[in-house]
Motif scaffolding. Structure first.
Motif, mmCIF file in Angstrom:
data_model
loop_
_atom_site.group_PDB
_atom_site.id
_atom_site.type_symbol
_atom_site.label_atom_id
_atom_site.label_comp_id
_atom_site.label_asym_id
_atom_site.label_seq_id
_atom_site.Cartn_x
_atom_site.Cartn_y
_atom_site.Cartn_z
ATOM 1 N N ALA A 107 -21.143 -40.660 -35.684
ATOM 2 C CA ALA A 107 -19.975 -40.470 -34.817
ATOM 3 C C ALA A 107 -19.842 -39.024 -34.357
ATOM 4 C CB ALA A 107 -18.711 -40.914 -35.550
ATOM 5 N N VAL A 108 -20.400 -38.101 -35.142
ATOM 6 C CA VAL A 108 -20.341 -36.684 -34.784
ATOM 7 C C VAL A 108 -21.509 -36.311 -33.888
ATOM 8 C CG1 VAL A 108 -20.423 -34.319 -35.686
ATOM 9 C CG2 VAL A 108 -19.086 -36.070 -36.881
ATOM 10 N N ILE A 109 -22.693 -36.801 -34.214
ATOM 11 C CA ILE A 109 -23.892 -36.451 -33.444
ATOM 12 C C ILE A 109 -23.844 -37.034 -32.041
ATOM 13 C CG2 ILE A 109 -26.403 -36.711 -33.292
ATOM 14 C CD1 ILE A 109 -25.524 -34.698 -35.370
ATOM 15 N N ASP A 110 -23.521 -38.320 -31.914
ATOM 16 C CA ASP A 110 -23.462 -38.970 -30.602
ATOM 17 C C ASP A 110 -22.118 -38.623 -29.961
ATOM 18 O OD1 ASP A 110 -23.770 -40.554 -28.383
ATOM 19 O OD2 ASP A 110 -23.553 -42.464 -29.448
ATOM 20 N N ARG A 111 -22.084 -37.529 -29.248
ATOM 21 C CA ARG A 111 -20.810 -36.948 -28.799
ATOM 22 C C ARG A 111 -20.041 -37.824 -27.819
ATOM 23 N NH1 ARG A 111 -20.246 -31.458 -26.726
ATOM 24 N NH2 ARG A 111 -21.944 -31.886 -25.275
ATOM 25 N N ALA A 197 -25.535 -27.355 -19.799
ATOM 26 C CA ALA A 197 -24.204 -27.714 -20.280
ATOM 27 C C ALA A 197 -23.331 -28.204 -19.136
ATOM 28 C CB ALA A 197 -23.553 -26.511 -20.970
ATOM 29 N N THR A 198 -23.494 -27.591 -17.967
ATOM 30 C CA THR A 198 -22.733 -28.017 -16.789
ATOM 31 C C THR A 198 -23.250 -29.347 -16.247
ATOM 32 O OG1 THR A 198 -22.280 -25.719 -16.171
ATOM 33 C CG2 THR A 198 -22.073 -27.385 -14.441
ATOM 34 N N LYS A 199 -24.555 -29.490 -16.209
ATOM 35 C CA LYS A 199 -25.174 -30.678 -15.617
ATOM 36 C C LYS A 199 -25.012 -31.923 -16.480
ATOM 37 C CE LYS A 199 -29.744 -32.295 -14.016
ATOM 38 N NZ LYS A 199 -31.169 -31.887 -13.831
ATOM 39 N N PHE A 200 -25.243 -31.787 -17.790
ATOM 40 C CA PHE A 200 -25.277 -32.959 -18.661
ATOM 41 C C PHE A 200 -24.005 -33.171 -19.485
ATOM 42 C CE2 PHE A 200 -29.847 -31.756 -18.262
ATOM 43 C CZ PHE A 200 -30.264 -32.878 -17.555
ATOM 44 N N GLY A 201 -23.218 -32.134 -19.667
ATOM 45 C CA GLY A 201 -21.972 -32.272 -20.417
ATOM 46 C C GLY A 201 -22.177 -32.855 -21.798
ATOM 47 N N LYS A 202 -21.414 -33.913 -22.113
ATOM 48 C CA LYS A 202 -21.456 -34.513 -23.454
ATOM 49 C C LYS A 202 -22.663 -35.411 -23.680
ATOM 50 C CE LYS A 202 -16.664 -34.209 -24.924
ATOM 51 N NZ LYS A 202 -15.528 -34.938 -25.535
ATOM 52 N N GLN A 203 -23.563 -35.486 -22.693
ATOM 53 C CA GLN A 203 -24.821 -36.191 -22.946
ATOM 54 C C GLN A 203 -25.716 -35.385 -23.882
ATOM 55 O OE1 GLN A 203 -26.848 -38.094 -19.431
ATOM 56 N NE2 GLN A 203 -25.205 -37.076 -18.279
ATOM 57 N N ILE A 204 -25.473 -34.073 -23.966
ATOM 58 C CA ILE A 204 -26.271 -33.217 -24.840
ATOM 59 C C ILE A 204 -25.773 -33.355 -26.269
ATOM 60 C CG2 ILE A 204 -26.988 -30.863 -25.386
ATOM 61 C CD1 ILE A 204 -26.605 -30.141 -22.470
ATOM 62 N N ASP A 205 -26.614 -33.930 -27.117
ATOM 63 C CA ASP A 205 -26.278 -34.094 -28.529
ATOM 64 C C ASP A 205 -27.051 -33.139 -29.422
ATOM 65 O OD1 ASP A 205 -24.552 -36.426 -28.088
ATOM 66 O OD2 ASP A 205 -26.421 -37.485 -27.601
ATOM 67 N N MET A 206 -28.081 -32.479 -28.851
ATOM 68 C CA MET A 206 -28.926 -31.608 -29.656
ATOM 69 C C MET A 206 -29.714 -30.679 -28.734
ATOM 70 S SD MET A 206 -31.560 -32.843 -32.651
ATOM 71 C CE MET A 206 -32.552 -33.838 -31.512
ATOM 72 N N VAL A 207 -29.988 -29.470 -29.233
ATOM 73 C CA VAL A 207 -30.795 -28.492 -28.504
ATOM 74 C C VAL A 207 -31.971 -28.098 -29.400
ATOM 75 C CG1 VAL A 207 -30.851 -26.219 -27.402
ATOM 76 C CG2 VAL A 207 -28.768 -27.620 -27.280
ATOM 77 N N VAL A 208 -33.168 -28.095 -28.827
ATOM 78 C CA VAL A 208 -34.364 -27.750 -29.596
ATOM 79 C C VAL A 208 -35.155 -26.686 -28.833
ATOM 80 C CG1 VAL A 208 -36.399 -28.621 -30.795
ATOM 81 C CG2 VAL A 208 -34.447 -30.136 -30.418
#
Length: 350
Positions: A107-111, A197-208
């Motif tokens: 629930a936390v990871i899948d924003r 961050a602007t383009k994808f918003g809450k679709q971003i769940d992780m950065v590598v």
């Protein structure tokens, strides 16, 4: 003890045809990767082809496929490579990520609660074999690797988060190249992260990221999504501090102390006239004639004439073990004869 003469080159690499035509010019071919070349100061009659040549940190490799350039490694029987296992390091980073997700709260990871783990990827240098290996390791762990050497090509994967299987999508992977042409660029990562961050918003769940510098650059973006897991690679001092502060989720140590000490030890052995297995064991897995022996574990791979430091994951559970940065206690000053060494670096900015 080794006296070093420093010569800096601004070239990033010498690719394909140029490298073959310049191979006979020892000093120029060194620009294909970082390396040490050493010769005795007691004789002016030693030809370059007969002097030790030790590449370090970047294996001579094909800029497209990443295949090791064995023509360079077979320059002579005194030619070696010392670094770390890039492919192994990519696998370590991939497992670091999946281990984190396995115990995380879905629930936390899948924003945005869409059942998809979306991530963005900072790629270092598309022609660098280490960057290729790390990208491959990340994608294989997340199921987004499709076997292509093209960094823009990937597929949807899957991963287990807290006991639940999620679809994985790489929203975008991008090489971080600066305005000056430099690669692995932290400023480029800051700019890219702001755009993501602007383009994808809450679709971003992780950065590598392929390295810590770019990961730390992402954290500098003013709109970096707070709390999103972010992974780097290198275990740099600032990254270790960021893990301790809860800003960076994890990184990978490529054991740079072992690489540095191992490079000098192999060169020392060659300059002392050692041959065969003694070149990559004396002072490394067994004490040398001066009583020195590096502490960390390393592995020698005969097929690529390389000595590799082992990689290790770093996260909130063990980051304190990587804060000391002290000199290897197994290496001391010795009575070894002084030699002159030529050091060249493929990019002085690194």
């Amino acid at each position: 003890r080794i006296t070093q003469t420093f010569v800096y080159h601004s070239e990033f690499s010498i690719g394909g045809k140029m490298k073959k035509s310049l191979l006979v010019l020892l000093v120029l071919v060194l620009a294909a990767g970082m390396c040490f070349a050493g010769g005795s100061k007691d004789s002016n009659l030693v030809f370059n082809k007969d002097k030790p040549l030790v590449f370090f940190n970047r294996q001579p490799s094909d800029p497209v496929s990443g295949a090791i350039d064995m023509a360079s490694m077979d320059w002579s029987d005194k030619t070696y490579y010392v670094g770390f296992d890039a492919a192994g390091g990519g696998a370590v980073q991939g497992k670091l990520i999946t281990d984190f997700l396995a115990s995380a709260d879905p629930a936390v990871i899948d924003r945005n609660g869409d059942g998809i783990i979306g991530y963005v990827l900072c790629i270092g240098d598309v022609g660098h074999n280490d960057s290729k290996a790390r990208t491959e390791g990340i994608r294989k762990a997340l199921g987004t690797w499709n076997g292509s050497t093209d960094p823009t090509v990937k597929k949807d994967g899957s991963v287990v988060v807290g006991g639940k299987t999620f679809k994985v999508v790489e929203l975008e992977g991008k090489a971080m190249t600066g305005t000056d042409g430099s690669t692995w660029n932290a400023n480029a990562a800051t700019e890219a992260m702001g755009g993501w961050a602007t383009k994808f918003g809450k679709q971003i769940d992780m950065v590598v990221s392929n390295n810590d510098g770019m990961a730390m650059g992402c954290l500098q973006a003013s709109n970096f999504p707070a709390g999103v897991p972010i992974f780097g690679y290198d275990a740099n001092a600032d990254a270790i501090e960021a893990i301790g502060a809860g800003k960076l989720t994890g990184t990978v140590s490529q054991n740079v102390d072992a690489q540095a000490a191992g490079t000098l030890q192999v060169l020392r052995n060659l300059l002392d006239g050692l041959t065969g297995a003694d070149v990559y064991t004396k002072g490394i897995s067994v004490p040398d004639q001066y009583g020195n022996k590096i502490t960390p574990d390393v592995e020698y791979k005969a097929d690529v004439k390389g000595l590799f430091a082992l990689n290790g994951p770093v996260n909130a559970s063990n980051w304190k073990n990587y804060t000391a940065g002290t000199r290897d206690a197994g290496i001391k000053k010795s009575t070894a004869p002084k030699k002159k060494v030529l050091l060249t670096i493929y990019n002085a900015a690194d």
